[in-house]
Design a protein around this motif. Structure first.
Motif, PDB file in Angstrom:
ATOM      1  N   GLU A   1       7.578  -6.847 -15.414  1.00 53.48           N
ATOM      2  CA  GLU A   1       7.823  -6.187 -16.692  1.00 53.48           C
ATOM      3  C   GLU A   1       6.809  -5.068 -16.928  1.00 53.48           C
ATOM      4  N   GLY A   2       5.552  -5.316 -16.565  1.00 47.74           N
ATOM      5  CA  GLY A   2       4.529  -4.277 -16.710  1.00 47.74           C
ATOM      6  C   GLY A   2       4.818  -3.085 -15.823  1.00 47.74           C
ATOM      7  N   LYS A   3       5.299  -3.363 -14.606  1.00 50.53           N
ATOM      8  CA  LYS A   3       5.640  -2.281 -13.686  1.00 50.53           C
ATOM      9  C   LYS A   3       6.799  -1.449 -14.228  1.00 50.53           C
ATOM     10  N   GLU A   4       7.815  -2.118 -14.769  1.00 52.62           N
ATOM     11  CA  GLU A   4       8.951  -1.392 -15.353  1.00 52.62           C
ATOM     12  C   GLU A   4       8.507  -0.547 -16.550  1.00 52.62           C
ATOM     13  N   LEU A   5       7.625  -1.120 -17.371  1.00 53.69           N
ATOM     14  CA  LEU A   5       7.132  -0.393 -18.541  1.00 53.69           C
ATOM     15  C   LEU A   5       6.324   0.828 -18.109  1.00 53.69           C
ATOM     16  N   ALA A   6       5.508   0.671 -17.076  1.00 60.13           N
ATOM     17  CA  ALA A   6       4.714   1.800 -16.582  1.00 60.13           C
ATOM     18  C   ALA A   6       5.610   2.887 -16.005  1.00 60.13           C
ATOM     19  N   GLU A   7       6.698   2.494 -15.344  1.00 60.35           N
ATOM     20  CA  GLU A   7       7.619   3.492 -14.797  1.00 60.35           C
ATOM     21  C   GLU A   7       8.344   4.246 -15.905  1.00 60.35           C
ATOM     22  N   LYS A   8       8.648   3.567 -17.017  1.00 61.98           N
ATOM     23  CA  LYS A   8       9.320   4.226 -18.132  1.00 61.98           C
ATOM     24  C   LYS A   8       8.393   5.212 -18.840  1.00 61.98           C
ATOM     25  N   HIS A   9       7.110   4.865 -18.900  1.00 63.32           N
ATOM     26  CA  HIS A   9       6.144   5.667 -19.647  1.00 63.32           C
ATOM     27  C   HIS A   9       5.021   6.133 -18.718  1.00 63.32           C
ATOM     28  N   LYS A  10       5.378   6.937 -17.732  1.00 62.32           N
ATOM     29  CA  LYS A  10       4.397   7.353 -16.723  1.00 62.32           C
ATOM     30  C   LYS A  10       3.199   8.114 -17.303  1.00 62.32           C
ATOM     31  N   PRO A  11       3.370   9.088 -18.180  1.00 62.97           N
ATOM     32  CA  PRO A  11       2.185   9.791 -18.694  1.00 62.97           C
ATOM     33  C   PRO A  11       1.203   8.854 -19.387  1.00 62.97           C
ATOM     34  N   ALA A  12       1.703   7.916 -20.145  1.00 60.71           N
ATOM     35  CA  ALA A  12       0.814   6.971 -20.822  1.00 60.71           C
ATOM     36  C   ALA A  12       0.114   6.075 -19.810  1.00 60.71           C
ATOM     37  N   SER A  13       0.842   5.670 -18.776  1.00 58.65           N
ATOM     38  CA  SER A  13       0.229   4.795 -17.778  1.00 58.65           C
ATOM     39  C   SER A  13      -0.846   5.537 -16.993  1.00 58.65           C
ATOM     40  N   TYR A  14      -0.671   6.861 -16.784  1.00 64.21           N
ATOM     41  CA  TYR A  14      -1.712   7.633 -16.113  1.00 64.21           C
ATOM     42  C   TYR A  14      -2.970   7.684 -16.973  1.00 64.21           C
ATOM     43  N   GLY A  15      -2.787   7.863 -18.264  1.00 65.43           N
ATOM     44  CA  GLY A  15      -3.934   7.885 -19.176  1.00 65.43           C
ATOM     45  C   GLY A  15      -4.660   6.554 -19.207  1.00 65.43           C
ATOM     46  N   ILE A  16      -3.904   5.462 -19.266  1.00 65.36           N
ATOM     47  CA  ILE A  16      -4.513   4.133 -19.269  1.00 65.36           C
ATOM     48  C   ILE A  16      -5.230   3.886 -17.947  1.00 65.36           C
ATOM     49  N   GLY A  17      -4.616   4.302 -16.857  1.00 64.70           N
ATOM     50  CA  GLY A  17      -5.254   4.145 -15.546  1.00 64.70           C
ATOM     51  C   GLY A  17      -6.540   4.937 -15.451  1.00 64.70           C
ATOM     52  N   ALA A  18      -6.552   6.145 -16.020  1.00 58.78           N
ATOM     53  CA  ALA A  18      -7.755   6.968 -15.992  1.00 58.78           C
ATOM     54  C   ALA A  18      -8.870   6.331 -16.806  1.00 58.78           C
ATOM     55  N   VAL A  19      -8.531   5.773 -17.957  1.00 59.74           N
ATOM     56  CA  VAL A  19      -9.540   5.111 -18.792  1.00 59.74           C
ATOM     57  C   VAL A  19     -10.101   3.888 -18.066  1.00 59.74           C
ATOM     58  N   ILE A  20      -9.238   3.093 -17.462  1.00 63.88           N
ATOM     59  CA  ILE A  20      -9.699   1.916 -16.715  1.00 63.88           C
ATOM     60  C   ILE A  20     -10.578   2.336 -15.549  1.00 63.88           C
ATOM     61  N   ALA A  21     -10.179   3.381 -14.836  1.00 65.27           N
ATOM     62  CA  ALA A  21     -10.987   3.864 -13.709  1.00 65.27           C
ATOM     63  C   ALA A  21     -12.346   4.356 -14.190  1.00 65.27           C
ATOM     64  N   ALA A  22     -12.393   5.027 -15.331  1.00 66.19           N
ATOM     65  CA  ALA A  22     -13.665   5.516 -15.869  1.00 66.19           C
ATOM     66  C   ALA A  22     -14.574   4.363 -16.251  1.00 66.19           C
ATOM     67  N   VAL A  23     -14.015   3.340 -16.879  1.00 70.28           N
ATOM     68  CA  VAL A  23     -14.819   2.181 -17.274  1.00 70.28           C
ATOM     69  C   VAL A  23     -15.343   1.454 -16.043  1.00 70.28           C
ATOM     70  N   VAL A  24     -14.504   1.244 -15.046  1.00 66.77           N
ATOM     71  CA  VAL A  24     -14.934   0.565 -13.823  1.00 66.77           C
ATOM     72  C   VAL A  24     -15.984   1.408 -13.101  1.00 66.77           C
ATOM     73  N   GLY A  25     -15.800   2.712 -13.047  1.00 68.18           N
ATOM     74  CA  GLY A  25     -16.786   3.584 -12.416  1.00 68.18           C
ATOM     75  C   GLY A  25     -18.112   3.560 -13.134  1.00 68.18           C
TER      76      GLY A  25
END
Length: 103
Positions: free
Chosen positions: A56-80
Motif C-alpha cells: 500500500e505504501g508503494k502504491e501511494l508513493a507511485e501515485k504521489h511521486k513528487p511528495a515521496s521524493y520530498g519525504i525521501g530527501a528529508v529522510i536522507a538528510a536526517v540519516v546523513g
C-alpha cells in the motif's frame, strides 16, 4: 407417529448432524495447529500484514511521486546528519557541566 414427535425426531437428526460437523471441524483445527504451531501462525500473519502495508505504501508513493521524493530527501538528510555525528562537537562534555563544579 404424531406430528410433534416426527418434528422432534427431525430436529434431533439435524442437531446430531450439526454436532458431527462441528466435531469434525474441531478435530481438523487440532491437527492443523499441531502441524503448524501458534508462533509460526502469528509470524506468518504478521508477515502478511507487513507485506500488505509495504504494498500500500508503494502504491501511494507511485501515485504521489513528487511528495515521496520530498519525504525521501528529508529522510536522507536526517540519516546523513545522524551518520556524520549529529551536530556533536569534539569537545568534552565535561566543559558543558562546569557550572556543577564547586571551586
Amino acid at each position: 407417529m404424531k406430528p410433534h414427535k416426527a418434528r422432534m425426531e427431525e430436529d434431533r437428526a439435524l442437531r446430531d448432524a450439526a454436532r458431527a460437523l462441528v466435531m469434525d471441524d474441531i478435530d481438523h483445527l487440532k491437527g492443523d495447529v499441531e502441524e503448524k504451531g501458534i508462533v509460526a501462525r502469528i509470524a506468518s500473519s504478521a508477515l502478511l500484514g507487513a507485506t500488505d502495508i509495504f504494498e500500500e505504501g508503494k502504491e501511494l508513493a507511485e501515485k504521489h511521486k513528487p511528495a515521496s521524493y520530498g519525504i525521501g530527501a528529508v529522510i536522507a538528510a536526517v540519516v546523513g546528519w545522524w551518520a556524520l555525528g549529529g551536530g556533536r562537537s569534539d569537545k568534552s562534555d565535561d566543559e558543558d557541566y562546569a557550572w556543577d563544579e564547586i571551586d
